[in-house]
Design a protein around this motif. Sequence first.
Motif, PDB file in Angstrom:
ATOM      1  N   PRO A 172       0.282   2.097  22.128  1.00 27.89           N
ATOM      2  CA  PRO A 172      -1.119   2.473  22.347  1.00 27.89           C
ATOM      3  C   PRO A 172      -2.075   1.348  21.977  1.00 27.89           C
ATOM      4  CG  PRO A 172      -0.272   3.521  20.362  1.00 27.89           C
ATOM      5  CD  PRO A 172       0.899   2.871  21.032  1.00 27.89           C
ATOM      6  N   SER A 173      -3.102   1.190  22.788  1.00 24.48           N
ATOM      7  CA  SER A 173      -4.151   0.216  22.464  1.00 24.48           C
ATOM      8  C   SER A 173      -5.082   0.813  21.412  1.00 24.48           C
ATOM      9  CB  SER A 173      -4.941  -0.136  23.724  1.00 24.48           C
ATOM     10  OG  SER A 173      -4.108  -0.735  24.695  1.00 24.48           O
ATOM     11  N   SER A 182      -7.763  10.003  27.524  1.00 29.59           N
ATOM     12  CA  SER A 182      -6.469   9.473  27.097  1.00 29.59           C
ATOM     13  C   SER A 182      -6.270   8.045  27.597  1.00 29.59           C
ATOM     14  CB  SER A 182      -5.331  10.357  27.627  1.00 29.59           C
ATOM     15  OG  SER A 182      -5.231  10.239  29.032  1.00 29.59           O
ATOM     16  N   MET A 183      -5.188   7.467  27.145  1.00 28.80           N
ATOM     17  CA  MET A 183      -4.699   6.158  27.573  1.00 28.80           C
ATOM     18  C   MET A 183      -5.780   5.071  27.602  1.00 28.80           C
ATOM     19  SD  MET A 183      -1.781   4.953  28.121  1.00 28.80           S
ATOM     20  CE  MET A 183      -1.246   3.293  28.417  1.00 28.80           C
ATOM     21  N   ALA A 225      -0.524  -1.743  27.532  1.00 26.85           N
ATOM     22  CA  ALA A 225      -1.024  -1.688  28.909  1.00 26.85           C
ATOM     23  C   ALA A 225      -2.412  -2.299  29.040  1.00 26.85           C
ATOM     24  CB  ALA A 225      -1.055  -0.240  29.381  1.00 26.85           C
ATOM     25  N   VAL A 226      -2.590  -3.036  30.123  1.00 27.26           N
ATOM     26  CA  VAL A 226      -3.882  -3.610  30.505  1.00 27.26           C
ATOM     27  C   VAL A 226      -4.042  -3.391  32.008  1.00 27.26           C
ATOM     28  CG1 VAL A 226      -5.229  -5.747  30.740  1.00 27.26           C
ATOM     29  CG2 VAL A 226      -3.847  -5.359  28.686  1.00 27.26           C
ATOM     30  N   GLN A 238       1.797  -6.064  28.609  1.00 26.02           N
ATOM     31  CA  GLN A 238       1.878  -7.266  27.779  1.00 26.02           C
ATOM     32  C   GLN A 238       2.904  -7.055  26.671  1.00 26.02           C
ATOM     33  OE1 GLN A 238      -2.067  -8.283  26.390  1.00 26.02           O
ATOM     34  NE2 GLN A 238      -2.638  -9.140  28.373  1.00 26.02           N
ATOM     35  N   ASP A 239       3.845  -7.960  26.613  1.00 25.76           N
ATOM     36  CA  ASP A 239       4.908  -7.907  25.620  1.00 25.76           C
ATOM     37  C   ASP A 239       4.329  -8.269  24.256  1.00 25.76           C
ATOM     38  OD1 ASP A 239       7.223  -8.013  24.169  1.00 25.76           O
ATOM     39  OD2 ASP A 239       8.081  -9.738  25.228  1.00 25.76           O
ATOM     40  N   ARG A 240       4.321  -7.318  23.343  1.00 21.81           N
ATOM     41  CA  ARG A 240       3.747  -7.555  22.022  1.00 21.81           C
ATOM     42  C   ARG A 240       4.652  -8.387  21.123  1.00 21.81           C
ATOM     43  NH1 ARG A 240      -1.205  -7.543  22.300  1.00 21.81           N
ATOM     44  NH2 ARG A 240      -0.404  -8.435  24.231  1.00 21.81           N
ATOM     45  N   ASP A 241       5.906  -8.530  21.491  1.00 19.44           N
ATOM     46  CA  ASP A 241       6.849  -9.282  20.655  1.00 19.44           C
ATOM     47  C   ASP A 241       7.298 -10.595  21.285  1.00 19.44           C
ATOM     48  OD1 ASP A 241       6.896  -7.255  18.680  1.00 19.44           O
ATOM     49  OD2 ASP A 241       8.350  -6.110  19.855  1.00 19.44           O
TER      50      ASP A 241
END
Length: 209
Positions: free
Chosen positions: A5-6, A45-46, A144-145, A160-163
């Motif tokens: 979640p953003s 949401s989202m 998500a973007v 977007q891969d956070r890791d």
Amino acid sequence: MPIHPSDPPAAAVEAVKRAVASRAGKSRFPRSNLSVADLGAVSISMPHQVAHLPLGNIHRAASLRMAAILGDWRFLVHETKRRIVADNDEREERVPIAAATMVMTATGTYELGELNEGPFVAATEEAIRRAEKLPEVQKGRFEAVLLIVPAVYVVALWLQDRDGDADLLLTMPPSNPALMPYRPMTSPAFLDIVHKLAQKAPSDGVTRG
């Protein structure tokens, strides 16, 4: 696992709640999904950011993260509806009815920039649903973007891969048909196709959703 979640600014969350509440079920507004919705059944949401990829940046892009410009916050608006299923049994269903984009003002507050009920609203939810089933997403941590490329009429869910840097993109219909709807693509592969499309584009167009 589900998409990470953003974390939108609290001011943006409060502003979108006020904006939706002031319009839901209000007949004084032009007839729309939200104006005829039941306020008590509407939810937000989202939350996700919106990124734009201008034509000039496409030509100079070494990577999507460097080329795209992150900006406003977008929220999906759902209405919970009851529908009859087998044997007259009722079932609740959350239906996406709009997307609200909140923009920051010069004073640092947020206001409604756009309330959209076009095809990219349902397409966003469908892209998220499909993305969450991907093995890469289930094993990783993605955020998500919404990516908009106006010059070539492309709108995509950008995970977007956070890791790391293993970003994925799922193009949403009715974007440019050169990109298959909802087909997962790596960032370099996506950017390569967009670059080829941009070579034929004279100037930025307008893409909304």
